[in-house]
Motif scaffolding. Structure first.
Motif, mmCIF file in Angstrom:
data_model
loop_
_atom_site.group_PDB
_atom_site.id
_atom_site.type_symbol
_atom_site.label_atom_id
_atom_site.label_comp_id
_atom_site.label_asym_id
_atom_site.label_seq_id
_atom_site.Cartn_x
_atom_site.Cartn_y
_atom_site.Cartn_z
ATOM 1 N N TYR A 182 -69.615 11.858 19.764
ATOM 2 C CA TYR A 182 -71.009 11.920 19.366
ATOM 3 C C TYR A 182 -71.617 13.272 19.699
ATOM 4 O O TYR A 182 -71.291 13.888 20.704
ATOM 5 C CB TYR A 182 -71.820 10.824 20.066
ATOM 6 C CG TYR A 182 -71.525 9.452 19.537
ATOM 7 C CD1 TYR A 182 -72.244 8.937 18.468
ATOM 8 C CD2 TYR A 182 -70.525 8.669 20.093
ATOM 9 C CE1 TYR A 182 -71.986 7.679 17.972
ATOM 10 C CE2 TYR A 182 -70.248 7.408 19.604
ATOM 11 C CZ TYR A 182 -70.982 6.915 18.545
ATOM 12 O OH TYR A 182 -70.724 5.680 18.052
ATOM 13 N N ASN A 183 -72.512 13.709 18.865
ATOM 14 C CA ASN A 183 -73.318 14.900 19.083
ATOM 15 C C ASN A 183 -74.334 14.569 20.173
ATOM 16 O O ASN A 183 -74.867 13.456 20.213
ATOM 17 C CB ASN A 183 -74.005 15.239 17.746
ATOM 18 C CG ASN A 183 -74.948 16.384 17.818
ATOM 19 O OD1 ASN A 183 -75.920 16.351 18.564
ATOM 20 N ND2 ASN A 183 -74.686 17.391 17.016
ATOM 21 N N ILE A 184 -74.651 15.534 21.060
ATOM 22 C CA ILE A 184 -75.576 15.227 22.161
ATOM 23 C C ILE A 184 -76.969 14.858 21.664
ATOM 24 O O ILE A 184 -77.641 14.026 22.273
ATOM 25 C CB ILE A 184 -75.658 16.378 23.185
ATOM 26 C CG1 ILE A 184 -76.174 17.660 22.561
ATOM 27 C CG2 ILE A 184 -74.334 16.607 23.851
ATOM 28 C CD1 ILE A 184 -76.414 18.768 23.561
ATOM 29 N N PHE A 185 -77.388 15.431 20.548
ATOM 30 C CA PHE A 185 -78.722 15.125 20.037
ATOM 31 C C PHE A 185 -78.745 13.760 19.356
ATOM 32 O O PHE A 185 -79.737 13.042 19.424
ATOM 33 C CB PHE A 185 -79.204 16.235 19.107
ATOM 34 C CG PHE A 185 -79.261 17.552 19.824
ATOM 35 C CD1 PHE A 185 -80.163 17.755 20.852
ATOM 36 C CD2 PHE A 185 -78.390 18.568 19.510
ATOM 37 C CE1 PHE A 185 -80.206 18.948 21.555
ATOM 38 C CE2 PHE A 185 -78.422 19.772 20.201
ATOM 39 C CZ PHE A 185 -79.322 19.958 21.222
ATOM 40 N N GLU A 186 -77.650 13.382 18.737
ATOM 41 C CA GLU A 186 -77.526 12.044 18.161
ATOM 42 C C GLU A 186 -77.565 11.002 19.283
ATOM 43 O O GLU A 186 -78.250 9.982 19.185
ATOM 44 C CB GLU A 186 -76.210 11.957 17.386
ATOM 45 C CG GLU A 186 -75.952 10.633 16.727
ATOM 46 C CD GLU A 186 -74.631 10.600 15.990
ATOM 47 O OE1 GLU A 186 -74.450 9.647 15.206
ATOM 48 O OE2 GLU A 186 -73.786 11.492 16.181
ATOM 49 N N VAL A 216 -71.926 10.540 25.636
ATOM 50 C CA VAL A 216 -71.761 11.923 26.085
ATOM 51 C C VAL A 216 -71.919 11.959 27.599
ATOM 52 O O VAL A 216 -72.304 10.964 28.211
ATOM 53 C CB VAL A 216 -72.786 12.876 25.423
ATOM 54 C CG1 VAL A 216 -72.562 12.966 23.913
ATOM 55 C CG2 VAL A 216 -74.205 12.451 25.711
ATOM 56 N N SER A 217 -71.659 13.101 28.208
ATOM 57 C CA SER A 217 -71.809 13.212 29.659
ATOM 58 C C SER A 217 -73.278 13.047 30.041
ATOM 59 O O SER A 217 -74.181 13.308 29.235
ATOM 60 C CB SER A 217 -71.300 14.568 30.134
ATOM 61 O OG SER A 217 -72.193 15.594 29.745
ATOM 62 N N PRO A 218 -73.548 12.637 31.273
ATOM 63 C CA PRO A 218 -74.942 12.491 31.716
ATOM 64 C C PRO A 218 -75.738 13.793 31.598
ATOM 65 O O PRO A 218 -76.914 13.770 31.246
ATOM 66 C CB PRO A 218 -74.817 12.057 33.182
ATOM 67 C CG PRO A 218 -73.467 11.424 33.281
ATOM 68 C CD PRO A 218 -72.605 12.166 32.294
ATOM 69 N N GLU A 219 -75.089 14.922 31.860
ATOM 70 C CA GLU A 219 -75.775 16.212 31.758
ATOM 71 C C GLU A 219 -76.155 16.516 30.317
ATOM 72 O O GLU A 219 -77.258 16.982 30.035
ATOM 73 C CB GLU A 219 -74.894 17.343 32.305
ATOM 74 C CG GLU A 219 -74.595 17.234 33.783
ATOM 75 C CD GLU A 219 -73.436 16.293 34.099
ATOM 76 O OE1 GLU A 219 -72.699 15.870 33.167
ATOM 77 O OE2 GLU A 219 -73.270 15.960 35.284
ATOM 78 N N ALA A 220 -75.229 16.259 29.402
ATOM 79 C CA ALA A 220 -75.500 16.495 27.975
ATOM 80 C C ALA A 220 -76.602 15.568 27.480
ATOM 81 O O ALA A 220 -77.482 15.985 26.717
ATOM 82 C CB ALA A 220 -74.227 16.310 27.151
ATOM 83 N N LEU A 221 -76.567 14.309 27.916
ATOM 84 C CA LEU A 221 -77.601 13.358 27.509
ATOM 85 C C LEU A 221 -78.962 13.797 28.042
ATOM 86 O O LEU A 221 -79.960 13.767 27.315
ATOM 87 C CB LEU A 221 -77.260 11.953 28.004
ATOM 88 C CG LEU A 221 -78.207 10.841 27.558
ATOM 89 C CD1 LEU A 221 -78.234 10.713 26.036
ATOM 90 C CD2 LEU A 221 -77.797 9.522 28.198
#
Length: 113
Positions: free
Chosen positions: A44-48, A72-77
């Motif tokens: 998944y894309n982080i913005f999605e 995604v990773s917690p940081e990316a989310l």
């Protein structure tokens, strides 16, 4: 005083744009990936992920919130949620003809500064 605030906001968004540019170059666009093998997880894309996560939170859908948090990773989310929040505040501020600070404080039910 207001120009200092505006310079600060401008610098903040310049920083977000720089980070977004770096992230965008490392995140693959949908349709550019090689076909996945059956049974493998979708990337998944982080913005999605952020959009789906925030929507699930707004709808009090705990199951969907937990699912999107794993995309995604917690940081990316966290980065994606922050970017979504900034864009939402800017859009509302433009719509209301108010400053982003006023809109953000209003959304959080904080007293006027």
């Amino acid at each position: 005083m207001m120009t200092g605030f505006l310079r600060g906001i401008s610098g903040l968004f310049r920083g977000f744009r720089n980070v977004f540019t770096r992230v965008r170059t490392t995140v693959r666009l949908p349709g550019t990936e090689a076909p996945r093998a059956p049974g493998t997880a979708r990337r998944y894309n982080i913005f999605e992920a952020a959009a789906a996560h925030v929507a699930a939170c707004a709808e009090d859908d705990d199951e969907r919130t937990a699912e999107t948090a794993e995309w995604v990773s917690p940081e990316a989310l966290a980065f994606g949620i922050n970017e979504l929040a900034c864009r939402a505040v800017i859009a509302l501020a433009r719509e209301r003809s108010e400053s982003p600070q006023t809109v953000a404080r209003d959304l959080l039910n904080l007293p006027v500064a």
